[in-house]
Design an enzyme around this catalytic site. Structure first.
Site, mmCIF file in Angstrom:
data_model
loop_
_atom_site.group_PDB
_atom_site.id
_atom_site.type_symbol
_atom_site.label_atom_id
_atom_site.label_comp_id
_atom_site.label_asym_id
_atom_site.label_seq_id
_atom_site.Cartn_x
_atom_site.Cartn_y
_atom_site.Cartn_z
ATOM 1 N N ARG A 72 0.744 -1.381 -0.001
ATOM 2 C CA ARG A 72 -0.106 -0.072 0.092
ATOM 3 C C ARG A 72 0.743 1.682 -0.034
ATOM 4 O O ARG A 72 1.967 1.729 0.858
ATOM 5 C CB ARG A 72 -0.859 0.016 1.353
ATOM 6 C CG ARG A 72 -2.142 1.536 1.654
ATOM 7 C CD ARG A 72 -2.588 1.303 2.573
ATOM 8 N NE ARG A 72 -3.606 0.385 2.647
ATOM 9 C CZ ARG A 72 -4.520 0.324 3.263
ATOM 10 N NH1 ARG A 72 -4.722 1.826 2.561
ATOM 11 N NH2 ARG A 72 -5.750 -0.639 2.856
ATOM 12 N N HIS A 179 6.584 7.049 -6.127
ATOM 13 C CA HIS A 179 4.831 7.030 -5.902
ATOM 14 C C HIS A 179 5.350 7.294 -4.515
ATOM 15 O O HIS A 179 5.749 7.094 -3.813
ATOM 16 C CB HIS A 179 4.979 5.082 -5.908
ATOM 17 C CG HIS A 179 3.042 5.717 -5.728
ATOM 18 N ND1 HIS A 179 2.429 6.461 -4.761
ATOM 19 C CD2 HIS A 179 2.130 5.215 -6.907
ATOM 20 C CE1 HIS A 179 1.168 5.900 -5.075
ATOM 21 N NE2 HIS A 179 0.691 5.064 -5.436
ATOM 22 N N TYR A 195 -0.119 13.485 -4.007
ATOM 23 C CA TYR A 195 0.346 12.108 -5.595
ATOM 24 C C TYR A 195 0.308 12.372 -7.180
ATOM 25 O O TYR A 195 1.434 12.417 -7.392
ATOM 26 C CB TYR A 195 -0.857 10.956 -5.728
ATOM 27 C CG TYR A 195 -0.798 10.190 -4.707
ATOM 28 C CD1 TYR A 195 -0.004 9.623 -3.236
ATOM 29 C CD2 TYR A 195 -1.715 9.009 -4.697
ATOM 30 C CE1 TYR A 195 -0.704 9.186 -2.131
ATOM 31 C CE2 TYR A 195 -1.042 7.815 -3.938
ATOM 32 C CZ TYR A 195 -0.743 8.128 -2.220
ATOM 33 O OH TYR A 195 -0.737 6.982 -1.540
ATOM 34 N N HIS A 224 -0.181 7.884 -11.984
ATOM 35 C CA HIS A 224 -1.570 8.392 -12.001
ATOM 36 C C HIS A 224 -1.498 9.605 -13.193
ATOM 37 O O HIS A 224 -1.701 10.790 -13.339
ATOM 38 C CB HIS A 224 -1.776 9.470 -10.734
ATOM 39 C CG HIS A 224 -1.155 8.699 -9.346
ATOM 40 N ND1 HIS A 224 0.079 8.677 -8.620
ATOM 41 C CD2 HIS A 224 -1.828 7.595 -8.727
ATOM 42 C CE1 HIS A 224 -0.465 8.084 -7.542
ATOM 43 N NE2 HIS A 224 -1.011 7.579 -8.171
ATOM 44 N N GLU A 285 -4.898 1.334 -10.499
ATOM 45 C CA GLU A 285 -4.367 1.150 -9.401
ATOM 46 C C GLU A 285 -5.736 0.460 -8.466
ATOM 47 O O GLU A 285 -6.335 1.230 -6.987
ATOM 48 C CB GLU A 285 -4.294 2.798 -8.505
ATOM 49 C CG GLU A 285 -3.593 3.051 -7.417
ATOM 50 C CD GLU A 285 -3.089 4.276 -6.776
ATOM 51 O OE1 GLU A 285 -3.320 4.606 -7.920
ATOM 52 O OE2 GLU A 285 -2.733 4.206 -5.899
#
Lengths: 341, 341
Positions: A72, A179, A195, A224, A285
């Site tokens: 995670r 990330h 993010y 993303h 995701e």
């Protein structure tokens, strides 16, 4: 074949989150606290119970085959605890990802987190990276470009500070997804702001640097959908030009890739229009930042396969995005999928 | 009629930048240094010499009529010097913008910067805002959501800390562009990263807040096409939904507007597709962040009128974007343009 290059273990058993809580509480009480891995136990059944109705079921329903699976992201929390808790936490999270992959070898291939900590030299992470790749068959890593949790107190990712990680990545031939993790700055919501800002920021750092001259085979995935980058592709092309830099193609696109975690059709269309197909990797995701059903479509926001399916690109382009590019970026993927790691 | 809602005085005379340098050097030598406005002088001719071949010429060439004109954004530098230098600097910059508007009353309408300083209550900025609007005919302000220069040490813009500004904005009926300034954090390039991250971040702050219940008539423009927001519109819709918030339409789109400073066609197309036309204001930020000619089109990257012209929207929508929306967001614009301020 559909490979989702960006899945996190967001359905971890309560035992794992409980362990983390007790680890952080231990440090709160005593900064010299050393957490014990022996305090953590959970059964395979507990893992299956959470994975089956979530990632496994959704893979089947949505028609994806394999997820490149990592701990995670917000859970990495490199800014929390101490350098020592970060070490233990990375080890346990990576071991859990390996176990999930062993339970579902057809569904998952593992990517690791690193025991980063703000102000601590990244070279300290090299042993865990080597352990994961060499001993446990991991095929890549998540590298947090801001271990301080949205305080951005460490050097840019193009600084020599980070080179020991890159040297190891090149040696092992594994890519990193850049990330970030949680935010301890009240200005930044983690999934809604930090993010996307992290994604945008690392791209600009790379644009200003000659990092890929130093490391021509280094590969980064910006998650993303690249934050704000494809939407502002003209701005970045223009900034590079004004700065007398090479074109983005020449400067970055042999080394930088974007995933498809963009949760609506118009955004995906923009991504597909401006970024060369070879630089786009399918990802959702799932199960992650956005979990609801879009009332405008009747499907989950993060069911990104639907947007690619509906996009005005050729079947060959779709095949590249859905799997071929993943095999070329993750050089260890094919072997890992054949179970011979 | 074409109104560019986002232009900065980026062609200021050397005398102005020299004054700023000496002001900051003074503070370096003596933290209690009080700068003198008397140290600054420049002639109208010096101003004309720089404006004519730049903003004025480009307006004519590109076919825009009026630019809503404010001090150079990166020049605000609220994190530099002291609270006292910030006061003097804001006053002088705003006076210079007023002078530029007086020299070219057909071309420019003024928007001010505020004497913000990190850690200093925004209510200290109210007198300068009132001076600019009430005494000098300014029609709006640039509000820096991060006066610390990419360190993000002040509270989110939805915190009561900021309310005195909002109360004054409501009282005067003027909108604010939420525009950050320079970055003193080496992780963030100002125009390539900090600006876009600031835009994205304030939107997420607003999404999580009920600010517009407190201030139903407050109006914010998010520059640079809203940072990453339109590209990730599905993500933001989904996050609001997961959080049990109202829809973005209901929550934000009576109060939040996006400009068109997106420097390529695919980005503009994405913006126009997802954001309601009533929430989009034409802008180019000319002469600003990106100054080159796009080799793919043969025109300047920031010649954003071409992208709107080429977009697949109706003539009525174009009229809204090019001018009608500006008149409704800037309630004082019409009067300012008629010269009766």
């Amino acid at each position: 074949m559909i490979i989702d290059c960006h899945g996190h273990y967001t359905t971890e058993p309560d035992a794992l989150t409980d362990y983390r809580k007790s680890q952080l509480a231990g440090v709160d009480n005593d900064p010299n606290f050393v957490p014990s891995e022996a305090d953590f136990n959970c059964s395979d059944d507990e893992m299956r119970e959470r994975l089956e109705p979530a990632q496994i079921k959704l893979q089947r329903e949505r028609g994806s085959d394999v997820t490149i699976f990592s701990p995670r992201a917000v859970g990495m929390g490199h800014h929390l605890g101490t350098a020592k808790t970060s070490e233990y936490w990375a080890t346990i999270c990576n071991n859990m990802v390996r176990r999930a992959c062993d339970l579902y070898p057809e569904n998952f291939v593992p990517v690791c987190q690193l025991p980063q900590y703000p102000g601590v030299e990244p070279k300290k992470c090299v042993p865990e990276l080597k352990r994961c790749v060499n001993k446990m068959g991991f095929i890549g890593l998540n590298l947090n470009p801001d271990p301080s949790g949205a305080m951005w107190t460490d050097p840019p990712i193009t600084d020599k500070w980070w080179y020991p990680i890159y040297e190891t990545m090149v040696e092992l031939d594994v890519p990193a997804m850049l990330h970030v993790s949680g935010s301890c700055n009240p200005n930044f919501h983690h999934t809604g702001s930090h993010y996307l800002c992290g994604d945008t920021t690392v791209f600009m750092q790379l644009l200003m640097s000659d990092l890929f001259k130093e490391f021509p085979t280094l590969k980064f995935i910006i998650p993303h959908g690249g934050g704000a980058v494809p939407y502002h592709w003209g701005r970045f092309r223009g900034l590079a030009q004004d700065m007398g830099r090479p074109t983005l193609d020449e400067l970055l696109l042999n080394n930088v890739y974007f995933d498809t975690c963009v949760y609506h059709q118009a955004g995906i269309d923009c991504l597909l229009e401006v970024i060369p197909t070879k630089n786009i990797l399918f990802a959702s995701e799932m199960v992650g930042a956005v979990r609801g059903v879009d009332p405008e479509t009747g499907f989950n926001y993060d069911d990104t396969k639907r947007y690619i399916d509906a996009a005005d690109i050729s079947g060959e382009q779709k095949a590249q995005i859905f799997s071929e590019n993943a095999f070329s970026v993750f050089s260890r993927l094919e072997q890992a999928m054949s179970g011979s790691n």
